[in-house]
Design a protein around this motif. Structure first.
Motif, PDB file in Angstrom:
ATOM      1  N   CYS A  55       0.834  -1.199   0.000  1.00  0.00           N
ATOM      2  CA  CYS A  55       0.000   0.000   0.000  1.00  0.00           C
ATOM      3  C   CYS A  55       0.868   1.248   0.000  1.00  0.00           C
ATOM      4  N   LEU A  56       0.411   2.281  -0.713  1.00  0.00           N
ATOM      5  CA  LEU A  56       1.199   3.470  -0.981  1.00  0.00           C
ATOM      6  C   LEU A  56       1.024   4.531   0.086  1.00  0.00           C
ATOM      7  N   ALA A  57       2.160   5.060   0.553  1.00  0.00           N
ATOM      8  CA  ALA A  57       2.148   6.085   1.597  1.00  0.00           C
ATOM      9  C   ALA A  57       3.216   7.130   1.302  1.00  0.00           C
ATOM     10  N   ILE A  58       3.022   8.297   1.899  1.00  0.00           N
ATOM     11  CA  ILE A  58       4.023   9.366   1.842  1.00  0.00           C
ATOM     12  C   ILE A  58       4.700   9.404   3.205  1.00  0.00           C
ATOM     13  N   PHE A  59       6.039   9.398   3.213  1.00  0.00           N
ATOM     14  CA  PHE A  59       6.763   9.566   4.471  1.00  0.00           C
ATOM     15  C   PHE A  59       6.481  10.951   5.027  1.00  0.00           C
ATOM     16  N   ASN A  60       6.133  11.048   6.285  1.00  0.00           N
ATOM     17  CA  ASN A  60       5.940  12.336   6.948  1.00  0.00           C
ATOM     18  C   ASN A  60       7.307  12.819   7.426  1.00  0.00           C
ATOM     19  N   SER A  61       8.093  13.293   6.485  1.00  0.00           N
ATOM     20  CA  SER A  61       9.429  13.794   6.784  1.00  0.00           C
ATOM     21  C   SER A  61       9.697  14.975   5.870  1.00  0.00           C
ATOM     22  N   ALA A  62      10.861  15.547   5.992  1.00  0.00           N
ATOM     23  CA  ALA A  62      11.181  16.757   5.227  1.00  0.00           C
ATOM     24  C   ALA A  62      11.066  16.548   3.725  1.00  0.00           C
ATOM     25  N   ASP A  63      11.424  15.367   3.241  1.00  0.00           N
ATOM     26  CA  ASP A  63      11.414  15.194   1.788  1.00  0.00           C
ATOM     27  C   ASP A  63      10.093  14.654   1.242  1.00  0.00           C
ATOM     28  N   LEU A  64       9.214  14.133   2.100  1.00  0.00           N
ATOM     29  CA  LEU A  64       7.880  13.647   1.710  1.00  0.00           C
ATOM     30  C   LEU A  64       7.915  12.688   0.521  1.00  0.00           C
ATOM     31  N   LYS A  65       8.919  11.827   0.493  1.00  0.00           N
ATOM     32  CA  LYS A  65       9.015  10.807  -0.557  1.00  0.00           C
ATOM     33  C   LYS A  65       8.036   9.674  -0.260  1.00  0.00           C
ATOM     34  N   TRP A  66       7.851   8.785  -1.233  1.00  0.00           N
ATOM     35  CA  TRP A  66       6.845   7.734  -1.142  1.00  0.00           C
ATOM     36  C   TRP A  66       7.448   6.396  -0.739  1.00  0.00           C
ATOM     37  N   ASP A  67       6.602   5.574  -0.134  1.00  0.00           N
ATOM     38  CA  ASP A  67       7.002   4.268   0.379  1.00  0.00           C
ATOM     39  C   ASP A  67       5.873   3.276   0.142  1.00  0.00           C
ATOM     40  N   ASP A  68       6.249   2.017  -0.086  1.00  0.00           N
ATOM     41  CA  ASP A  68       5.252   0.962   0.011  1.00  0.00           C
ATOM     42  C   ASP A  68       5.271   0.516   1.464  1.00  0.00           C
ATOM     43  N   ASN A  69       4.098   0.347   2.050  1.00  0.00           N
ATOM     44  CA  ASN A  69       4.028   0.011   3.462  1.00  0.00           C
ATOM     45  C   ASN A  69       3.057  -1.141   3.654  1.00  0.00           C
ATOM     46  N   LEU A  70       3.130  -1.757   4.837  1.00  0.00           N
ATOM     47  CA  LEU A  70       2.171  -2.800   5.179  1.00  0.00           C
ATOM     48  C   LEU A  70       0.783  -2.176   5.279  1.00  0.00           C
ATOM     49  N   CYS A  71      -0.177  -2.756   4.612  1.00  0.00           N
ATOM     50  CA  CYS A  71      -1.519  -2.180   4.521  1.00  0.00           C
ATOM     51  C   CYS A  71      -2.232  -2.108   5.872  1.00  0.00           C
ATOM     52  N   GLU A  72      -1.789  -2.904   6.847  1.00  0.00           N
ATOM     53  CA  GLU A  72      -2.428  -2.947   8.152  1.00  0.00           C
ATOM     54  C   GLU A  72      -1.974  -1.822   9.077  1.00  0.00           C
ATOM     55  N   VAL A  73      -0.889  -1.125   8.730  1.00  0.00           N
ATOM     56  CA  VAL A  73      -0.370  -0.034   9.557  1.00  0.00           C
ATOM     57  C   VAL A  73      -1.418   1.067   9.627  1.00  0.00           C
ATOM     58  N   HIS A  74      -1.530   1.721  10.770  1.00  0.00           N
ATOM     59  CA  HIS A  74      -2.506   2.801  10.933  1.00  0.00           C
ATOM     60  C   HIS A  74      -1.836   4.151  10.732  1.00  0.00           C
ATOM     61  N   ASN A  75      -2.265   4.850   9.684  1.00  0.00           N
ATOM     62  CA  ASN A  75      -1.791   6.184   9.327  1.00  0.00           C
ATOM     63  C   ASN A  75      -2.986   7.084   9.060  1.00  0.00           C
ATOM     64  N   PHE A  76      -2.731   8.385   8.978  1.00  0.00           N
ATOM     65  CA  PHE A  76      -3.757   9.309   8.507  1.00  0.00           C
ATOM     66  C   PHE A  76      -3.948   9.093   7.008  1.00  0.00           C
ATOM     67  N   ALA A  77      -5.045   9.602   6.475  1.00  0.00           N
ATOM     68  CA  ALA A  77      -5.363   9.418   5.062  1.00  0.00           C
ATOM     69  C   ALA A  77      -5.508  10.766   4.371  1.00  0.00           C
ATOM     70  N   LEU A  78      -4.987  10.855   3.174  1.00  0.00           N
ATOM     71  CA  LEU A  78      -5.205  12.020   2.331  1.00  0.00           C
ATOM     72  C   LEU A  78      -6.284  11.657   1.317  1.00  0.00           C
ATOM     73  N   CYS A  79      -7.440  12.312   1.432  1.00  0.00           N
ATOM     74  CA  CYS A  79      -8.567  12.051   0.538  1.00  0.00           C
ATOM     75  C   CYS A  79      -8.613  13.100  -0.568  1.00  0.00           C
ATOM     76  N   LYS A  80      -9.187  12.703  -1.686  1.00  0.00           N
ATOM     77  CA  LYS A  80      -9.310  13.583  -2.848  1.00  0.00           C
ATOM     78  C   LYS A  80     -10.668  13.333  -3.488  1.00  0.00           C
ATOM     79  N   ALA A  81     -11.359  14.432  -3.828  1.00  0.00           N
ATOM     80  CA  ALA A  81     -12.652  14.336  -4.510  1.00  0.00           C
ATOM     81  C   ALA A  81     -12.750  15.436  -5.544  1.00  0.00           C
ATOM     82  N   GLU A  82     -13.563  15.210  -6.542  1.00  0.00           N
ATOM     83  CA  GLU A  82     -13.813  16.265  -7.512  1.00  0.00           C
ATOM     84  C   GLU A  82     -14.516  17.410  -6.803  1.00  0.00           C
ATOM     85  N   GLY A  83     -14.087  18.638  -7.081  1.00  0.00           N
ATOM     86  CA  GLY A  83     -14.657  19.805  -6.427  1.00  0.00           C
ATOM     87  C   GLY A  83     -16.130  19.962  -6.653  1.00  0.00           C
TER      88      GLY A  83
END
Length: 160
Positions: free
Chosen positions: A124-152
């Motif tokens: 599952c795809l995640a953004i590292f919450n760090s200065a560079d905000l690069k992407w990581d594949d992570n275990l899908c069961e980990v609990h993180n915040f979610a960034l949602c997107k919808a059409e305006g």
């Protein structure tokens, strides 16, 4: 977290988000973005976004990535998680990343060095919450915040 608490959070988000990205939610192009203030697995995060008429944010190009990074940097003090879930999984076929709702192949990535590494079955795809905000594949069961997107212009409501 109790069902009433979850409904309260979703309703609070909807009351603001339903007003075309006003009052604390961010718009970029034709889309509204919200960082949900609760931790969840990737699948749960996708369901919470869906309950709001959205989906986990699929970042499609460099311009959108820069916008999201700016938004996350502004929210940095409110983020108490190591990563933020975004839209993308390779659960169906290792190395073939697809969008959560449409299953369309993803073509834009901002991987951290050495990622994706599929360590211990990360899909599952995640953004590292760090200065560079690069992407990581992570275990899908980990609990993180979610960034949602919808059409305006979408009819965003808590009824899915």
């Amino acid at each position: 977290m109790g069902l009433l608490q979850l409904l309260y959070i979703l309703l609070s988000v909807c009351l603001v988000w339903c007003a075309n990205c006003k009052d604390g939610y961010s718009s970029h192009g034709d889309y509204c973005y919200a960082l949900l203030p609760l931790k969840a697995s990737w699948a749960e995060a996708q369901q919470y976004c869906k309950a709001l008429g959205a989906s986990l944010a699929v970042i499609e190009n460099n311009d959108e990535r820069l916008f999201v990074e700016g938004m996350l940097k502004r929210e940095h003090n409110n983020i108490s998680t190591g990563q933020i879930w975004i839209g993308g999984t390779d659960l169906l076929q290792e190395g073939q990343w697809v969008a959560p709702e449409t299953l369309e192949p993803l073509s834009y990535f901002n991987w951290a060095t050495g990622e994706p590494d599929n360590l211990m079955g990360q899909h599952c795809l995640a953004i590292f919450n760090s200065a560079d905000l690069k992407w990581d594949d992570n275990l899908c069961e980990v609990h993180n915040f979610a960034l949602c997107k919808a059409e305006g212009s979408a009819d965003i409501s808590i009824v899915g």
